[in-house]
Design a protein around this motif. Sequence first.
Motif, PDB file in Angstrom:
ATOM      1  N   THR A 162     -20.933   7.346  -3.234  1.00  0.00           N
ATOM      2  CA  THR A 162     -22.237   6.697  -3.090  1.00  0.00           C
ATOM      3  C   THR A 162     -22.961   6.486  -4.416  1.00  0.00           C
ATOM      4  OG1 THR A 162     -23.152   8.871  -2.570  1.00  0.00           O
ATOM      5  CG2 THR A 162     -22.641   7.431  -0.717  1.00  0.00           C
ATOM      6  N   ALA A 163     -22.526   7.141  -5.480  1.00  0.00           N
ATOM      7  CA  ALA A 163     -23.174   6.935  -6.779  1.00  0.00           C
ATOM      8  C   ALA A 163     -23.002   5.490  -7.245  1.00  0.00           C
ATOM      9  CB  ALA A 163     -22.573   7.889  -7.813  1.00  0.00           C
ATOM     10  N   PRO A 164     -23.914   4.946  -8.033  1.00  0.00           N
ATOM     11  CA  PRO A 164     -23.808   3.556  -8.495  1.00  0.00           C
ATOM     12  C   PRO A 164     -22.536   3.318  -9.288  1.00  0.00           C
ATOM     13  CG  PRO A 164     -26.009   4.422  -8.886  1.00  0.00           C
ATOM     14  CD  PRO A 164     -25.168   5.590  -8.474  1.00  0.00           C
ATOM     15  N   GLU A 165     -21.963   2.126  -9.109  1.00  0.00           N
ATOM     16  CA  GLU A 165     -20.769   1.679  -9.835  1.00  0.00           C
ATOM     17  C   GLU A 165     -19.650   2.717  -9.765  1.00  0.00           C
ATOM     18  OE1 GLU A 165     -21.773   0.330 -13.721  1.00  0.00           O
ATOM     19  OE2 GLU A 165     -23.302  -1.085 -13.005  1.00  0.00           O
ATOM     20  N   THR A 166     -19.434   3.221  -8.566  1.00  0.00           N
ATOM     21  CA  THR A 166     -18.449   4.269  -8.323  1.00  0.00           C
ATOM     22  C   THR A 166     -17.623   3.907  -7.100  1.00  0.00           C
ATOM     23  OG1 THR A 166     -19.932   5.938  -9.245  1.00  0.00           O
ATOM     24  CG2 THR A 166     -18.149   6.732  -7.836  1.00  0.00           C
ATOM     25  N   ASP A 167     -16.303   4.072  -7.200  1.00  0.00           N
ATOM     26  CA  ASP A 167     -15.386   3.832  -6.086  1.00  0.00           C
ATOM     27  C   ASP A 167     -14.366   4.955  -6.028  1.00  0.00           C
ATOM     28  OD1 ASP A 167     -16.549   1.416  -5.430  1.00  0.00           O
ATOM     29  OD2 ASP A 167     -15.076   0.192  -6.495  1.00  0.00           O
ATOM     30  N   ALA A 168     -13.694   5.070  -4.895  1.00  0.00           N
ATOM     31  CA  ALA A 168     -12.556   5.982  -4.764  1.00  0.00           C
ATOM     32  C   ALA A 168     -11.652   5.457  -3.661  1.00  0.00           C
ATOM     33  CB  ALA A 168     -13.017   7.401  -4.452  1.00  0.00           C
ATOM     34  N   ASP A 190     -18.966  -0.913  -5.451  1.00  0.00           N
ATOM     35  CA  ASP A 190     -19.688  -1.773  -6.390  1.00  0.00           C
ATOM     36  C   ASP A 190     -19.170  -1.674  -7.815  1.00  0.00           C
ATOM     37  OD1 ASP A 190     -20.570   0.777  -6.885  1.00  0.00           O
ATOM     38  OD2 ASP A 190     -22.708   0.332  -6.685  1.00  0.00           O
ATOM     39  N   ALA A 191     -18.087  -0.925  -8.046  1.00  0.00           N
ATOM     40  CA  ALA A 191     -17.511  -0.855  -9.391  1.00  0.00           C
ATOM     41  C   ALA A 191     -16.691  -2.109  -9.655  1.00  0.00           C
ATOM     42  CB  ALA A 191     -16.639   0.387  -9.532  1.00  0.00           C
ATOM     43  N   ASP A 192     -16.961  -2.777 -10.739  1.00  0.00           N
ATOM     44  CA  ASP A 192     -16.296  -4.047 -11.059  1.00  0.00           C
ATOM     45  C   ASP A 192     -14.967  -3.753 -11.744  1.00  0.00           C
ATOM     46  OD1 ASP A 192     -15.688  -6.654 -11.443  1.00  0.00           O
ATOM     47  OD2 ASP A 192     -17.296  -7.075 -12.878  1.00  0.00           O
ATOM     48  N   GLY A 193     -13.916  -3.617 -10.921  1.00  0.00           N
ATOM     49  CA  GLY A 193     -12.607  -3.237 -11.422  1.00  0.00           C
ATOM     50  C   GLY A 193     -12.094  -2.042 -10.656  1.00  0.00           C
ATOM     51  N   GLY A 194     -11.104  -1.346 -11.222  1.00  0.00           N
ATOM     52  CA  GLY A 194     -10.592  -0.160 -10.565  1.00  0.00           C
ATOM     53  C   GLY A 194      -9.801  -0.480  -9.313  1.00  0.00           C
ATOM     54  N   SER A 195      -9.907   0.358  -8.302  1.00  0.00           N
ATOM     55  CA  SER A 195      -9.146   0.202  -7.061  1.00  0.00           C
ATOM     56  C   SER A 195      -9.867  -0.760  -6.114  1.00  0.00           C
ATOM     57  CB  SER A 195      -8.959   1.558  -6.390  1.00  0.00           C
ATOM     58  OG  SER A 195     -10.207   2.194  -6.173  1.00  0.00           O
ATOM     59  N   ASN A 196      -9.133  -1.749  -5.618  1.00  0.00           N
ATOM     60  CA  ASN A 196      -9.765  -2.776  -4.794  1.00  0.00           C
ATOM     61  C   ASN A 196     -10.049  -2.332  -3.368  1.00  0.00           C
ATOM     62  OD1 ASN A 196      -9.898  -4.618  -6.821  1.00  0.00           O
ATOM     63  ND2 ASN A 196      -8.556  -6.133  -5.886  1.00  0.00           N
ATOM     64  N   PHE A 197      -9.143  -1.523  -2.785  1.00  0.00           N
ATOM     65  CA  PHE A 197      -9.221  -1.231  -1.357  1.00  0.00           C
ATOM     66  C   PHE A 197      -9.516   0.242  -1.103  1.00  0.00           C
ATOM     67  CE2 PHE A 197      -6.840  -5.098  -1.728  1.00  0.00           C
ATOM     68  CZ  PHE A 197      -7.259  -5.866  -0.656  1.00  0.00           C
ATOM     69  N   CYS A 198     -10.202   0.522   0.002  1.00  0.00           N
ATOM     70  CA  CYS A 198     -10.455   1.913   0.382  1.00  0.00           C
ATOM     71  C   CYS A 198      -9.145   2.641   0.659  1.00  0.00           C
ATOM     72  CB  CYS A 198     -11.314   1.958   1.651  1.00  0.00           C
ATOM     73  SG  CYS A 198     -12.936   1.213   1.522  1.00  0.00           S
ATOM     74  N   LEU A 199      -8.290   2.012   1.457  1.00  0.00           N
ATOM     75  CA  LEU A 199      -7.069   2.645   1.932  1.00  0.00           C
ATOM     76  C   LEU A 199      -5.899   1.696   1.749  1.00  0.00           C
ATOM     77  CD1 LEU A 199      -5.439   4.766   3.571  1.00  0.00           C
ATOM     78  CD2 LEU A 199      -6.331   3.700   5.652  1.00  0.00           C
ATOM     79  N   LEU A 200      -4.808   2.185   1.143  1.00  0.00           N
ATOM     80  CA  LEU A 200      -3.564   1.436   1.006  1.00  0.00           C
ATOM     81  C   LEU A 200      -2.482   2.213   1.746  1.00  0.00           C
ATOM     82  CD1 LEU A 200      -5.283   1.217  -1.834  1.00  0.00           C
ATOM     83  CD2 LEU A 200      -3.383  -0.276  -2.455  1.00  0.00           C
ATOM     84  N   ALA A 201      -1.627   1.501   2.504  1.00  0.00           N
ATOM     85  CA  ALA A 201      -0.697   2.217   3.365  1.00  0.00           C
ATOM     86  C   ALA A 201       0.556   1.393   3.630  1.00  0.00           C
ATOM     87  CB  ALA A 201      -1.375   2.559   4.702  1.00  0.00           C
ATOM     88  N   ALA A 202       1.626   2.109   4.026  1.00  0.00           N
ATOM     89  CA  ALA A 202       2.860   1.472   4.470  1.00  0.00           C
ATOM     90  C   ALA A 202       3.719   2.485   5.196  1.00  0.00           C
ATOM     91  CB  ALA A 202       3.645   0.886   3.293  1.00  0.00           C
ATOM     92  N   VAL A 203       4.418   1.993   6.230  1.00  0.00           N
ATOM     93  CA  VAL A 203       5.532   2.725   6.828  1.00  0.00           C
ATOM     94  C   VAL A 203       6.786   2.066   6.266  1.00  0.00           C
ATOM     95  CG1 VAL A 203       6.695   3.399   8.959  1.00  0.00           C
ATOM     96  CG2 VAL A 203       4.196   3.216   8.911  1.00  0.00           C
ATOM     97  N   THR A 204       7.548   2.805   5.468  1.00  0.00           N
ATOM     98  CA  THR A 204       8.550   2.179   4.605  1.00  0.00           C
ATOM     99  C   THR A 204       9.969   2.171   5.166  1.00  0.00           C
ATOM    100  OG1 THR A 204       8.725   4.280   3.407  1.00  0.00           O
ATOM    101  CG2 THR A 204       7.254   2.591   2.500  1.00  0.00           C
ATOM    102  N   SER A 205      10.185   2.688   6.373  1.00  0.00           N
ATOM    103  CA  SER A 205      11.488   2.601   7.024  1.00  0.00           C
ATOM    104  C   SER A 205      11.387   1.692   8.241  1.00  0.00           C
ATOM    105  CB  SER A 205      11.972   3.980   7.478  1.00  0.00           C
ATOM    106  OG  SER A 205      13.120   3.868   8.315  1.00  0.00           O
ATOM    107  N   PRO A 206      12.352   0.775   8.440  1.00  0.00           N
ATOM    108  CA  PRO A 206      12.282  -0.115   9.609  1.00  0.00           C
ATOM    109  C   PRO A 206      12.252   0.635  10.935  1.00  0.00           C
ATOM    110  CG  PRO A 206      13.885  -0.931   8.022  1.00  0.00           C
ATOM    111  CD  PRO A 206      13.469   0.437   7.540  1.00  0.00           C
ATOM    112  N   GLU A 207      12.772   1.861  10.966  1.00  0.00           N
ATOM    113  CA  GLU A 207      12.763   2.656  12.191  1.00  0.00           C
ATOM    114  C   GLU A 207      11.548   3.569  12.286  1.00  0.00           C
ATOM    115  OE1 GLU A 207      15.062   1.914  14.361  1.00  0.00           O
ATOM    116  OE2 GLU A 207      15.930   0.536  12.882  1.00  0.00           O
ATOM    117  N   GLY A 208      10.699   3.551  11.264  1.00  0.00           N
ATOM    118  CA  GLY A 208       9.583   4.480  11.225  1.00  0.00           C
ATOM    119  C   GLY A 208       8.362   3.997  11.988  1.00  0.00           C
ATOM    120  N   GLU A 209       7.471   4.945  12.295  1.00  0.00           N
ATOM    121  CA  GLU A 209       6.223   4.646  12.988  1.00  0.00           C
ATOM    122  C   GLU A 209       5.062   5.319  12.289  1.00  0.00           C
ATOM    123  OE1 GLU A 209       6.104   5.376  17.139  1.00  0.00           O
ATOM    124  OE2 GLU A 209       7.890   4.173  17.588  1.00  0.00           O
TER     125      GLU A 209
END
Length: 474
Positions: A162-168, A190-209
Amino acid sequence: MTVERELSETENSDKVSLKAESALTATKQKLGRRSFCRALGAASASAFVASGSAVGETSGISSSDDDQYDKVVNIVEDYDADPTGNESVNDAFEEAVGKNTKVVFPEGVYLFDRLSRFYEAENTAVVGEGDVTFTVPDGYDYYILSLRGTGVHFENVTIDYTAPETDASVAFQSDDDFLVKDVHFKGVRDADGGSNFCLLAAVTSPEGEGVIESVQCPDGAKDRVRKGGMWLYRSHSGALTINRCSFEGFSDNGIYASGPGGRGNGPVRVENCFFRNNNVSNIRLGTPGSYAENCTIIVDGDGATLLPWSGEYGNSRAVWLWHDFDGHVANCDILLNHPSGNGILYRPETSVAGDVSNTRIEINADGRHAIWARSDGEDLRFENIHVSGTASNDSVVNLTDRNATFENCCIEQTGESRDGFDLNGSAVRVYNTNLSVTGENFDTDADSSYETKRLSENGGCALPELDQSEESST
């Protein structure tokens, strides 16, 4: 650093969830889904997502019970991590995390001042117990956790920036048995740069869930700063269900899940989620077997949060379908009250397929489409679609080089010069449908045609309306 977390801001409490579920179930029964959508415009997204189904109803993946692990550690008692938010816990976490290990964060505030990685995860869980907040130093704008492997679980944490110009941000890739549950992202990105998304994810096996459930991102991004809600890595090849989540006010998509299209190609199933005012798209899908069901999308107030290069309004597509999508959109409610809003769009210059059924779209913003498809491909089918509202100009449906069937639909637009169908090199069949517009029912070029059976052109759609007393009581 002191961080407070209000009970009303999260559905992690059973008390909140049960109360919200009961109230919203009663509202839906009283009003029907379309009026429910309008009522929800003034309601909290956390109440909406609390009424969805549980993880166990959509997947065999369960929460992280102690008996699933060879080792269960308390990061405070066993590794002397600081639960007050004053000292970094990165070193303690990196010592604690491991294979067949559940790392428990007891109630408290935990400061991450850099990225902690663990890329050998195997039945590895990070779980908050009680009221747990991860926070970062003022001005931080990068990831705090990245886990890769199999059996990755991350549960019951608020991530506070919540601090100004801060992301995680947090990032997870798991072959199988992937779970993210009860996570609340708190603060305007509101930080101009850094990490774009809150959450990045993948299930990396075709048989996975995998399951992502009850993730809330209500605060969005600052105007003219490029930030999104959730991103799926291009390597996503398994099956991922996103259930009971909310994304509001992002400039670069709510759920951005078209990236795996033509690459990992894993299906993405979006269920029981709430979206508001996300620019570019609210739900963006692009892989075979993907779908959006029982979701609500609203574009209202000041409209979409803008990208640095956006025009005056941006473009908040409710659902945007890309690449090899061949699934469906069903039982959704869409409310477009701002000129930045748009309905369900099929990406041009692709053969994207996908049918739409049992969906209600209310358009009060002039010139916006409910359906827009501009590419050659297999015939599209739309069944039991209800479109209402006061929009004027342009058309409800725009088809270019695409054939479609509309059956058992109801289309009513009361604004001036509003056409029903704009057809360019397209053939459309409209059966058992009420079509009431102020312009032309069908505006066609020389290469287009239409066929109608049992078409009614008079009278409004038989949908419940929400009066002021109902809206204020919801």
